[in-house]
Design a protein around this motif. Structure first.
Motif, PDB file in Angstrom:
ATOM      1  N   TYR A 269       0.838  -1.205   0.000  1.00 13.43           N
ATOM      2  CA  TYR A 269       0.000   0.000   0.000  1.00 13.43           C
ATOM      3  C   TYR A 269       0.874   1.256   0.000  1.00 13.43           C
ATOM      4  CZ  TYR A 269      -2.740   3.816   2.001  1.00 13.43           C
ATOM      5  OH  TYR A 269      -3.319   5.031   2.244  1.00 13.43           O
ATOM      6  N   TYR A 270       1.899   1.262   0.838  1.00 15.84           N
ATOM      7  CA  TYR A 270       2.763   2.442   0.940  1.00 15.84           C
ATOM      8  C   TYR A 270       3.692   2.570  -0.267  1.00 15.84           C
ATOM      9  CZ  TYR A 270       1.094   3.097   5.687  1.00 15.84           C
ATOM     10  OH  TYR A 270       0.287   3.326   6.783  1.00 15.84           O
ATOM     11  N   PHE A 271       4.183   1.436  -0.792  1.00 23.04           N
ATOM     12  CA  PHE A 271       5.013   1.506  -1.999  1.00 23.04           C
ATOM     13  C   PHE A 271       4.196   2.048  -3.172  1.00 23.04           C
ATOM     14  CE2 PHE A 271       8.010  -1.920  -0.308  1.00 23.04           C
ATOM     15  CZ  PHE A 271       9.033  -1.015  -0.098  1.00 23.04           C
ATOM     16  N   SER A 276       6.601   3.647  -5.788  1.00 22.92           N
ATOM     17  CA  SER A 276       7.820   2.825  -5.799  1.00 22.92           C
ATOM     18  C   SER A 276       7.476   1.492  -6.455  1.00 22.92           C
ATOM     19  CB  SER A 276       8.338   2.612  -4.371  1.00 22.92           C
ATOM     20  OG  SER A 276       8.627   3.843  -3.753  1.00 22.92           O
ATOM     21  N   LEU A 277       7.382   1.522  -7.781  1.00 22.90           N
ATOM     22  CA  LEU A 277       6.807   0.388  -8.504  1.00 22.90           C
ATOM     23  C   LEU A 277       7.672  -0.865  -8.460  1.00 22.90           C
ATOM     24  CD1 LEU A 277       5.328   2.245 -11.611  1.00 22.90           C
ATOM     25  CD2 LEU A 277       4.183   1.548  -9.493  1.00 22.90           C
ATOM     26  N   LEU A 278       8.987  -0.722  -8.507  1.00 19.62           N
ATOM     27  CA  LEU A 278       9.836  -1.908  -8.493  1.00 19.62           C
ATOM     28  C   LEU A 278       9.799  -2.592  -7.138  1.00 19.62           C
ATOM     29  CD1 LEU A 278      12.891  -0.679 -10.606  1.00 19.62           C
ATOM     30  CD2 LEU A 278      10.792  -1.818 -11.343  1.00 19.62           C
ATOM     31  N   ASP A 279       9.748  -1.816  -6.069  1.00 19.43           N
ATOM     32  CA  ASP A 279       9.576  -2.400  -4.741  1.00 19.43           C
ATOM     33  C   ASP A 279       8.224  -3.093  -4.642  1.00 19.43           C
ATOM     34  OD1 ASP A 279      12.019  -1.635  -3.409  1.00 19.43           O
ATOM     35  OD2 ASP A 279      11.285   0.419  -3.466  1.00 19.43           O
ATOM     36  N   LEU A 280       7.232  -2.482  -5.247  1.00 21.34           N
ATOM     37  CA  LEU A 280       5.892  -3.056  -5.250  1.00 21.34           C
ATOM     38  C   LEU A 280       5.890  -4.399  -5.975  1.00 21.34           C
ATOM     39  CD1 LEU A 280       2.885  -2.710  -4.585  1.00 21.34           C
ATOM     40  CD2 LEU A 280       2.631  -1.442  -6.730  1.00 21.34           C
ATOM     41  N   ALA A 307       3.179  -8.334 -10.865  1.00 20.79           N
ATOM     42  CA  ALA A 307       4.613  -8.077 -10.868  1.00 20.79           C
ATOM     43  C   ALA A 307       5.159  -8.055 -12.289  1.00 20.79           C
ATOM     44  CB  ALA A 307       5.336  -9.146 -10.044  1.00 20.79           C
ATOM     45  N   GLN A 308       4.708  -9.002 -13.103  1.00 20.41           N
ATOM     46  CA  GLN A 308       5.179  -9.081 -14.482  1.00 20.41           C
ATOM     47  C   GLN A 308       4.807  -7.830 -15.267  1.00 20.41           C
ATOM     48  OE1 GLN A 308       3.367 -12.068 -17.074  1.00 20.41           O
ATOM     49  NE2 GLN A 308       5.429 -12.677 -17.751  1.00 20.41           N
ATOM     50  N   ASN A 309       3.616  -7.318 -15.051  1.00 20.51           N
ATOM     51  CA  ASN A 309       3.173  -6.099 -15.746  1.00 20.51           C
ATOM     52  C   ASN A 309       4.084  -4.921 -15.406  1.00 20.51           C
ATOM     53  OD1 ASN A 309       1.046  -7.409 -16.975  1.00 20.51           O
ATOM     54  ND2 ASN A 309      -0.438  -6.850 -15.391  1.00 20.51           N
ATOM     55  N   ILE A 310       4.458  -4.807 -14.132  1.00 21.58           N
ATOM     56  CA  ILE A 310       5.330  -3.703 -13.726  1.00 21.58           C
ATOM     57  C   ILE A 310       6.702  -3.841 -14.381  1.00 21.58           C
ATOM     58  CG2 ILE A 310       6.562  -2.669 -11.775  1.00 21.58           C
ATOM     59  CD1 ILE A 310       4.119  -3.340 -10.030  1.00 21.58           C
ATOM     60  N   TYR A 311       7.263  -5.054 -14.363  1.00 26.02           N
ATOM     61  CA  TYR A 311       8.580  -5.264 -14.966  1.00 26.02           C
ATOM     62  C   TYR A 311       8.546  -4.988 -16.473  1.00 26.02           C
ATOM     63  CZ  TYR A 311      10.070  -7.551 -10.627  1.00 26.02           C
ATOM     64  OH  TYR A 311      10.396  -7.832  -9.315  1.00 26.02           O
ATOM     65  N   ASN A 314       8.461  -1.348 -17.332  1.00 30.56           N
ATOM     66  CA  ASN A 314       9.725  -0.665 -17.038  1.00 30.56           C
ATOM     67  C   ASN A 314      10.904  -1.269 -17.796  1.00 30.56           C
ATOM     68  OD1 ASN A 314       9.411   1.399 -14.574  1.00 30.56           O
ATOM     69  ND2 ASN A 314       7.973  -0.280 -14.264  1.00 30.56           N
ATOM     70  N   ASN A 315      10.583  -2.053 -18.841  1.00 33.47           N
ATOM     71  CA  ASN A 315      11.600  -2.645 -19.720  1.00 33.47           C
ATOM     72  C   ASN A 315      12.617  -3.489 -18.957  1.00 33.47           C
ATOM     73  OD1 ASN A 315      10.574  -1.440 -22.126  1.00 33.47           O
ATOM     74  ND2 ASN A 315      11.489   0.509 -21.477  1.00 33.47           N
ATOM     75  N   MET A 316      12.153  -4.184 -17.929  1.00 31.67           N
ATOM     76  CA  MET A 316      13.018  -5.074 -17.154  1.00 31.67           C
ATOM     77  C   MET A 316      12.735  -6.509 -17.597  1.00 31.67           C
ATOM     78  SD  MET A 316      12.764  -3.200 -13.427  1.00 31.67           S
ATOM     79  CE  MET A 316      14.143  -4.102 -12.736  1.00 31.67           C
ATOM     80  N   GLN A 317      13.301  -6.851 -18.763  1.00 27.67           N
ATOM     81  CA  GLN A 317      12.972  -8.108 -19.410  1.00 27.67           C
ATOM     82  C   GLN A 317      13.438  -9.320 -18.616  1.00 27.67           C
ATOM     83  OE1 GLN A 317      10.912  -7.967 -21.874  1.00 27.67           O
ATOM     84  NE2 GLN A 317      11.041  -5.730 -21.834  1.00 27.67           N
TER      85      GLN A 317
END
Length: 331
Positions: A269-271, A276-280, A307-311, A314-317
């Motif tokens: 919730y706080y992330f 802070s999407l990567l922490d999320l 999690a996959q959607n966030i990665y 953010n182009n974190m393949q």
């Protein structure tokens, strides 16, 4: 114990002389040949080279950010005397580029000037900085001695807070439970006076971690939740996110998946609130593993997909591919 066994075999009678000496060392019952009224000769010790060097140059002490989230708080004021202040700032600059030997030389000069001017506050500030250098090189007797001098040589609660916290960490890492507790409690008390929220919170988290290390789930949970409450009551969203995540990780280790999931939910919730999407995303992955452990594969998949959607966004393949493999294993 090895040395005591050797002494016992040599003298043909039981010995605990070394173990008692170690206990005395960690409880600060010996002097370590340091005199706060004189120049400490240990300031001139040749320090071993560090394995990693991080060359970061700064222009002023106010711009410097320390590695520890607690020690990061800046001093309320620099030394008043111009010469002491100049030498002190020079020492801080050398610290910032990891030149410990030159930093020690500058702090030694600052200490001489502080003694000449009768500046007790400056002396405590110098002791604290030199203690941090020794601490970083694992020279624990020197670090403990100077942290203790910093704490007892001043009335400034901010310096006391930092010194007691640092000593608590040393005892904690040396698995000295009761001395660590005493110093963390002292740090919490002085942090209350100086309104140092981070120190109060992390001291409580560290105490909780010690109980977790003893598999005392009830006490660990009590201290984690006290730390969480302090962070929430002071509307510090970043701190709340971090504290809930640390608590969740330890509760997972203690095989309390439901409690861990509740903490990850609060942390998420706080992330999310702080963007802070990567922490999320990391929270979603860890929560997914807990859901899978509890047998709820549907919820585990949903969390992994988030999690996959966030990665992906953010182009974190590499991370996205790792999540894809986890999703495949849940089929």
């Amino acid at each position: 114990q090895i040395l005591d066994n050797y002494i016992a075999a040599t003298l043909q009678k039981p010995s605990d002389v070394v173990e008692k000496w170690i206990d005395a060392l960690f409880l600060q019952k010996v002097d370590f040949r340091s005199d706060p009224t004189a120049i400490n000769p240990e300031f001139q010790v040749q320090l071993p080279p560090k394995k990693e060097e991080n060359q970061v140059v700064i222009e002023t002490v106010q711009q410097q950010e320390e590695q520890s989230p607690v020690i990061a708080a800046s001093y309320p004021a620099l030394p008043q005397n111009k010469e002491v202040k100049k030498a002190f700032i020079q020492g801080k600059k050398y610290c910032s580029i990891n030149d410990a030997q030159k930093a020690l030389s500058s702090f030694e000069n600052a200490l001489k000037l502080a003694i000449d001017n009768g500046d007790e506050q400056a002396k405590s500030m110098i002791f604290l900085e030199v203690a941090k250098i020794y601490d970083g090189y694992d020279l624990l007797p020197q670090a403990l001695t100077l942290y203790n001098k910093a704490a007892t040589n001043t009335q400034d609660p901010n310096i006391k807070t930092k010194a007691y916290y640092a000593m608590g960490k040393i005892y904690d890492e040396a698995v000295q439970f009761h001395p660590a507790m005493e110093h963390y409690y002292a740090s919490i008390a002085f942090a209350g006076e100086s309104e140092n929220l981070k120190t109060q919170t992390f001291s409580l988290v560290n105490i909780a971690n010690m109980y977790a290390g003893k598999y005392n789930t009830r006490e660990a949970k009590n201290y984690y939740e006290t730390a969480q409450q302090i962070a929430k009551e002071n509307n510090n969203d970043k701190l709340s996110a971090k504290v809930f995540k640390l608590s969740a990780s330890r509760m997972d280790t203690l095989n309390e998946p439901k409690i861990a999931l509740d903490y990850y939910k609060e942390s998420s919730y706080y992330f999310n609130k702080n963007n802070s999407l990567l922490d999320l995303a990391d929270n979603y992955e860890k929560s997914s593993a807990l859901m899978a452990k509890l047998g709820n594969k549907r919820k585990a998949k949903t969390l992994l997909q988030k999690a996959q959607n966030i990665y992906t966004q953010n182009n974190m393949q590499e991370q996205a591919f790792g999540v894809e493999k986890q999703l495949y294993s849940l089929r």
